[in-house]
Design a protein around this motif. Sequence first.
Motif, short mmCIF file in Angstrom:
data_model
loop_
_atom_site.label_atom_id
_atom_site.label_comp_id
_atom_site.label_asym_id
_atom_site.label_seq_id
_atom_site.Cartn_x
_atom_site.Cartn_y
_atom_site.Cartn_z
N ARG A 218 1.81 -2.41 20.40
CA ARG A 218 3.03 -1.77 20.88
C ARG A 218 4.15 -1.81 19.85
N ALA A 219 4.12 -2.78 18.97
CA ALA A 219 5.16 -2.90 17.95
C ALA A 219 4.59 -3.69 16.78
N ILE A 220 5.12 -3.43 15.57
CA ILE A 220 4.70 -4.15 14.36
C ILE A 220 5.94 -4.54 13.58
N VAL A 221 5.98 -5.80 13.13
CA VAL A 221 7.06 -6.30 12.29
C VAL A 221 6.49 -6.59 10.91
N SER A 222 7.08 -5.97 9.89
CA SER A 222 6.59 -6.07 8.51
C SER A 222 7.68 -6.68 7.64
N HIS A 223 7.46 -7.94 7.20
CA HIS A 223 8.45 -8.68 6.43
C HIS A 223 7.99 -8.83 4.98
N ALA A 224 8.87 -8.52 4.02
CA ALA A 224 8.61 -8.73 2.58
C ALA A 224 7.23 -8.20 2.20
N SER A 225 6.97 -6.96 2.54
CA SER A 225 5.60 -6.45 2.51
C SER A 225 5.31 -5.53 1.33
N LEU A 226 4.05 -5.51 0.92
CA LEU A 226 3.55 -4.58 -0.08
C LEU A 226 3.26 -3.25 0.62
N TRP A 227 3.67 -2.15 -0.02
CA TRP A 227 3.50 -0.83 0.58
C TRP A 227 2.75 0.10 -0.37
N GLY A 228 3.37 0.45 -1.49
CA GLY A 228 2.69 1.28 -2.48
C GLY A 228 2.21 0.40 -3.63
N ASP B 103 0.63 0.85 -6.33
CA ASP B 103 0.84 1.30 -7.71
C ASP B 103 2.22 0.91 -8.21
N GLY B 104 3.24 1.08 -7.38
CA GLY B 104 4.59 0.70 -7.76
C GLY B 104 4.79 -0.81 -7.77
N PHE B 105 4.17 -1.49 -6.83
CA PHE B 105 4.26 -2.95 -6.77
C PHE B 105 3.75 -3.59 -8.06
N ASN B 106 2.67 -3.06 -8.61
CA ASN B 106 2.06 -3.65 -9.79
C ASN B 106 3.04 -3.77 -10.95
N GLY B 107 3.90 -2.79 -11.13
CA GLY B 107 4.81 -2.80 -12.27
C GLY B 107 6.12 -3.51 -12.03
N THR B 108 6.41 -3.91 -10.79
CA THR B 108 7.72 -4.51 -10.51
C THR B 108 7.64 -5.96 -10.04
N THR B 109 6.50 -6.41 -9.57
CA THR B 109 6.38 -7.80 -9.14
C THR B 109 6.55 -8.75 -10.32
N ASP B 110 6.93 -9.98 -10.04
CA ASP B 110 7.17 -10.95 -11.12
C ASP B 110 5.88 -11.56 -11.67
N TYR B 111 4.72 -11.20 -11.11
CA TYR B 111 3.48 -11.80 -11.62
C TYR B 111 2.35 -10.78 -11.80
N ASP C 44 14.28 -10.60 -3.56
CA ASP C 44 12.84 -10.88 -3.58
C ASP C 44 12.24 -10.26 -4.84
N TYR C 45 11.82 -11.12 -5.77
CA TYR C 45 11.20 -10.61 -7.00
C TYR C 45 9.68 -10.66 -6.92
N ARG C 46 9.12 -11.43 -5.97
CA ARG C 46 7.67 -11.46 -5.82
C ARG C 46 7.17 -10.14 -5.21
N VAL C 47 7.80 -9.72 -4.12
CA VAL C 47 7.56 -8.38 -3.54
C VAL C 47 8.91 -7.67 -3.56
N PRO C 48 9.20 -6.93 -4.62
CA PRO C 48 10.55 -6.40 -4.83
C PRO C 48 11.03 -5.48 -3.71
N ILE C 49 12.34 -5.37 -3.60
CA ILE C 49 12.98 -4.57 -2.55
C ILE C 49 12.53 -3.12 -2.60
N SER C 50 12.06 -2.66 -3.75
CA SER C 50 11.57 -1.28 -3.84
C SER C 50 10.44 -1.02 -2.85
N GLU C 51 9.65 -2.04 -2.56
CA GLU C 51 8.56 -1.87 -1.57
C GLU C 51 9.13 -1.61 -0.18
#
Length: 678
Positions: free
Chosen positions: A550-560, A562-570, A612-619
């Motif tokens: 009925r509902a989903i809560v997504s916190h500090a999550s990976l989405w795309g 391809d973009g995550f790969n170049g912006t995460t701190d690791y 958040d640099y582990r999963v950046p705000i861009s996600e």
Amino acid sequence: MVRSWYELPEYVRLRRVNGLRLSPDGTRLVAPVSGPAPDAKSFRSALWEIDTAPESEGGRAPRRLTRSAKGESGVGFLPDGSVLFTTGRPDPEAEADAKARTALWLLPADGGEARQVASRPGGIGSFTVARDSGLVALTADTLPRSEDEEADREARKAREEAGVTAILHEALPVRSWDSDIGPGHPRYLVAEPPADEDSRLGDPRDLTPDAGMALLGASGDLTPDGTTLVTEWQVPVGRGARRTDVVAIDTATGRRRTLATDPAHDFDSPLVSPDGRHVLLVRSSQGDYDGEPRDETAWLVDLATGQGRDLLADHELWPRELAWAADSGAVFLVADHGGRRPVFRIDLASGALTRVTGDHGAYSNLNPSPDGRHVYALRDAWDAPPAPVRLAADAADGQPVHLRTPGSELTMPGTLTEIEATADDGTPIRSWLVLPEEASADSPAPLMLWVHGGPYMSFNGWSWRWNPWLLAARGYAVLLPDPALSTGYGQDMLRRAWGQWGPRTFADVMAVTDAAEAREDIDAERTAMMGGSFGGYMANWIAGHTDRFRAIVSHASLWGLDGFNGTTDYPPVWEREFGTPLERPERYTLNSPHLHADRIRTPMLVIHGDKDYRVPISEGLRLWRDLMLHEVDAKFLYFPDENHWILTPGNARIWYETVFAFLDHHVHGKEWSRPELL
């Protein structure tokens, strides 16, 4: 009226035990304990002394040792029992400094007044003490061209006066979790202990003027006589990646030799044996794209020769923490195991492995006593917050003796049980299930599925940030599964989803959700789902692959991805499993939730912190925009000054209030009620 601890105003006021350290003579335990500051805008830590005997044996009540506006942490002991700790409090005997940095302080063994004993212009990070000689080794952030403390101070002053905040990077990493790296980097300094009750540490000697970025995040340990420092040392290996070796440094000359190195492995968390002959390490592999997944083991190294051996060669246990027995003849460790985190003992002569604890607890902060009889530790579980305990060192499947705690002793508003399901490939998937007190066949509870972060971890212990009892107190059952990629179930559990996070983990989570919904005390028509970090990734994947919630809560999550790969701190670690989007796009295509955005129909609450640099705000921003483009019923809770976790009391309360309101609206059909302070 007395309010229950699981009411949010009371919950954020609870004391939290964050560590445990035993004095060299085995008579005192000291723990950092946090709670809200007087203005309730941050958490502040103080040091408390804990008796080593339980109340039944005459153990005294815990006693607070320190008070300051900045708080204290990083506990250690000098040979005479004096307590060393780090704090940002100002030194009353020095000139006022508006930019006071974290410094090293000493609290006398007799409980006198604390005083500052070491400081540096860039602050002091970690420290360790030689058990017998009292030599202190500490890390201090230092600007690249600085040859000594005065040069570092002048260089920092020049940058400030010129209005320069820029950092020139020549290698990865650039950021870590929520912190920028540079312009200074840590170096190791050593200094003699104070000569008398009024003096500071001796003049520090810089052991690593050439360290560069090699000591980022490093931990180290001194031999008992203080002649050798053993520490992690990062080595560049190309393509922005780094390998972690362990080196031994002569504290008199600064001469450095490599103690443990392997192109296929990292070595970290060094601990020197009490007899000074061996070093315990954690050896880890980040895995191989076409081969085995990640792996960890306990590695024993001869300090003189560098010869090493695997202490867990016949066992699939990942050591989360290691500790030496006082006689150097045995090693204690904690490792995830079947939804628990027990204490194990390894006899070095025979190689025999014994499980010391037999309960469902999750243990940490191991402190073997000098007489060899006990191990002091923190114990927590899903039904108990961290608290100090005493264990029998020679026990097999023993039970803890609880000590008097400066933390919070709580009664849970429900019950904790376990369930198991069988995945489509025949693998058993176990879970903890938190049930509210009123759940029954006549009054079934709505179900909240939580998926853990990591992903290489286990849902086996207490969490202050994600606490299921706050939901149980509001009538929800909370399901806490350990699906594929969870630790404590052997390497096959990782192999099943190596490089295929979404499809395999999704199938496991749905199987155990089916099992929970089949119970008479669960209302299968009212289910919701939450997750953070990797759990947030799974929240997004689930949203694009089923409409059952009925509902989903997504916190500090990976989405795309391809973009995550170049912006995460690791990125170099991530790429061992996924490759890069340009060179090996297959796993990005297979696993990226954003490719299924057009299938999302479930209402979603997106939560993200800007720092958040582990999963950046861009996600989070990209996810929110895609939900808007597809006209999903969604909300975005944004924290401009929080990181991967929500760490301040006020924001933590708002986090829960928003989640509760979102669930009330979509699970219970109540009218949407915006939290008052939003």
